[in-house]
Every structure is written in C-alpha cells, then in structure tokens.
Write a protein that holds these residues in place. Sequence first.
Motif, PDB file in Angstrom:
ATOM      1  N   UNK A 169      39.467  61.481  62.909  1.00  0.00           N
ATOM      2  CA  UNK A 169      38.561  62.627  62.974  1.00  0.00           C
ATOM      3  C   UNK A 169      38.780  63.451  64.228  1.00  0.00           C
ATOM      4  N   UNK A 170      39.428  62.856  65.237  1.00  0.00           N
ATOM      5  CA  UNK A 170      39.807  63.642  66.402  1.00  0.00           C
ATOM      6  C   UNK A 170      40.843  64.702  66.071  1.00  0.00           C
ATOM      7  N   UNK A 171      41.537  64.539  64.949  1.00  0.00           N
ATOM      8  CA  UNK A 171      42.548  65.502  64.516  1.00  0.00           C
ATOM      9  C   UNK A 171      42.136  66.321  63.303  1.00  0.00           C
ATOM     10  N   UNK A 172      41.241  65.787  62.481  1.00  0.00           N
ATOM     11  CA  UNK A 172      40.822  66.502  61.271  1.00  0.00           C
ATOM     12  C   UNK A 172      39.449  67.137  61.419  1.00  0.00           C
ATOM     13  N   UNK A 173      38.555  66.454  62.126  1.00  0.00           N
ATOM     14  CA  UNK A 173      37.182  66.914  62.233  1.00  0.00           C
ATOM     15  C   UNK A 173      36.317  66.348  61.124  1.00  0.00           C
ATOM     16  N   UNK A 174      35.045  66.202  61.398  1.00  0.00           N
ATOM     17  CA  UNK A 174      34.082  65.765  60.392  1.00  0.00           C
ATOM     18  C   UNK A 174      33.374  66.995  59.827  1.00  0.00           C
ATOM     19  N   UNK A 175      32.422  66.764  58.909  1.00  0.00           N
ATOM     20  CA  UNK A 175      31.770  67.945  58.340  1.00  0.00           C
ATOM     21  C   UNK A 175      30.262  67.750  58.173  1.00  0.00           C
ATOM     22  N   UNK A 176      29.707  67.949  56.996  1.00  0.00           N
ATOM     23  CA  UNK A 176      28.265  68.130  56.840  1.00  0.00           C
ATOM     24  C   UNK A 176      27.394  66.944  57.245  1.00  0.00           C
ATOM     25  N   UNK A 177      27.713  65.683  56.900  1.00  0.00           N
ATOM     26  CA  UNK A 177      26.816  64.608  57.334  1.00  0.00           C
ATOM     27  C   UNK A 177      26.606  64.587  58.848  1.00  0.00           C
TER      28      UNK A 177
END
Length: 436
Positions: free
Chosen positions: A290-298
Amino acid sequence: MACCHHYFEPTEGGDNAFSVDASSITFGRGCLAEAGTVARALGIGRIAVMTDKALRGQPFFEKVEKALTAAGVDVAVYDEVKVEPTDESFQAATRFAAESKADGFLSLGGGSVIDTVKAASLYATYPADFLTYVNAPIGEGRAVPGPLKPHIACPTTSGTGSECTGIAVFDLLAMKAKTGIVSRALRPDRALVDPDVTASLPANVVAASGFDVLSHALESYTAQAYTKRKAPGDANLRPMSQGANPWSDLGCREALRLLGIYFARAVADADDAEAREQVMWAATLAGIAFGNAGVHAPHGMAYSVAGLVRDFQPDGYPDAEPLIPHGMSVIVNAPSVFRFTAPACPDRHLEASGWLGADLRGAGEGDAGEVLSSQIVALMRQTGMPNGLSGVGYEETDLAPLTEGAYPQRRLLDNAPREISRDRLTDLYRDALAYW
C-alpha cells in the motif's frame, strides 16, 4: 482464478509507468538486537528513541537501549507518544526532537509511534506552521523541502506497515477527523521487524491491527489501476498512492493468503508463535504494497469514524480516554465498501475472498461483492470485532457528520475503483451501521 489480464491496459491520458519504493527491511526473531549496528551504519552518534510509557516497560525496549549503548550511541528517550496521535501530540514530540540535538531517530511502537517520529523529524528539520505539510485540501500540502535525519523504525504491532510508508496519520483536533502528511521523504531509512514483540499483545490488539493489514492488502489490490490515473507532467510528481500495479499486487496476494491461514489463529492463541510471526510478515508485505499503490475508501471513511468517537473504549487498550483503534475504525466500513466496489473488478474481489478462506464453489462475478463482504464479516465475528458502526457507538443521526469528516479525504476516496460522491459516501456509512 487468474487475475484479469486487462486490469492494467493503457487508457487515454493515463500513466504508462509505475514506481517502486520500499524501505530497507530486516525481518526476523531477535533482530532488534541489531539496532546499534544499524544506527552506527547510518552515521548516528546521538539518537532520539521515541515510544510510549507502556512500551518503555517492555523487555524489548531494554534490548534496543542496550544494543544502542553497546554500539556507543548516545540515547535520548521520549516516552510521551500518544496512542492515536493528534496535531498537539505531534507538536509536543517535535519540541523534544528539536531539543534533543539528535543525529537520527528510532521509533519503537505501533503506527502511532512510527508516524509521530516521521512528523517530529519533519517539523524539527524544516519548521513551519503545522498545516504547511498536511494533505490538501485540509492543509497546504506543501512538499517536504529536503531529506530528513535517519529513522530506524521498529514496529511492535502486526498491523500498520508504517515502517514501509511515507505516510503519517493523526487526529486534527479542530476538525475531529484524521488526516495525514504524505511524502517519500518520510519513509523510514531502515526497519527492524522482530516478530518476538507481538507475543505479549492482547488478542483484541492483534485483531484490530490484523484487520488493518487485511484492509491494506484488499484496498491496494482493488484500487484503481495505475494506468487509469492521469499521467504526471513531471515524473518526479508521480504520487506514492499511484493505484494498483504489478508490484503492489505481489505483496497483496501473499499478505491475504497468509491472513487466510494464520490471522484467526494469531488472535485466538498468544502462544501460537508461528501464527503471530506470519501475521507480522503479512503486515510488512501489505505495508510495502500500500506504500506503492495506496488504500481507498475503508481507510478514508475510518478517519472520521476514529475522529468523532464519543465513549467507546476497546479491550486491551489504555482506558484513559475514548478510542476506536485504527484497524477497527477501518474494518467496520470494509464490508459495505467492497459490496460497492466489486462491480469495478469482480475477479479481484473473488480472488481475495478465496485467499481469505471463502468457499468460491458456484460463485460468479455477480456474487463477488457479497462473497468478499461475507468473508470479512465472518472474520470480524470470529475475532470479536464490533458489529459495524453501531458497535462503536454510531447511529443513523451520525451519518451526516461522518460524511463531512471523510469527504475531504480525496487522496484516498479517489483511489477507489468506482467514483464516490458525497451521497454515495453517506450510503456507504449507512450500509456499515450493522452487519449481523
């Protein structure tokens, strides 16, 4: 079921490349004893060690302190880090960082401690009004001016993955919502990930932090593809949250597979060293992802869930004030969100369900959202998580303030594979009020 091969197909105006960033990581039992050697290799003669009072009393704190002093490193200790930090606690830590005259930092704790060191190092090195570096539109979102002093991150929970990211999250007290600071400059230089530290963690802490891992991996795997994000005019401006990509997929898949096998075991039995080690490894993999893609709504929704807490006090955490632990504030939203996002990439939702242990026999793409959300709910019930938002004290009348607190988190919400309007955000919160 193979991953949909066309997920990364080029789109007009979209990016055609992705970047790979990661901390230098040492993983293994007992590796905290290497802290002194690592500090010396980074040129640190005087180090500011940041932790909290509870962790300072743990044997692993003594192990780190002895390793540093044995290597001839002068140690200054700050043990006032706040669980779920705020802008005020960040500023208090910054004052200590500036006064310590240290050459570098060591964080010993969960994400709260690691994030505190990131912020303290930034503001002590490049003093500015607090909102200067905070994400826009809440803050100015100004770029970090240059490099920071070396930071050795030593996580003590199997959850946040903060040792792998350039993100520092905190509660902005004036808004009663979480936000953050994001920059590659904040990423720790070294990480010492020692699974031995999790042996003393209470079951509820393992569960809450483990669900943070689970959602990191799920959100990164189901984020919009990097090819759908507008290409940057300057390659140096490509964001860290660049969307799902082949590199982040690797960590997501393995993290989810490990959680499907070991997560419930790690919560149920503190003596199951294998399970707790494997969940710690899953946390590291998901952190890199996730440091490279990113997280989202949750995660975007979690910011107001945690920030607007009234009187909820979870087991296993300090009971001095109300608190919704980060992983818990994330997972209460997740089943609602994944029901909504599934039509954008149903194959990915189904794959993730299978890794987490769901029975996929007879399931088709139209079932993807329900299958994944049901599997998350089953894990929540098995590990004692609250029943959605109502389980942490919210009700229908709270939907408006929850929405207002989360809607500015566009960095996160816009990384989802489907568009999330203000009304949609309210609907997602409504659907998250209760699951059983």
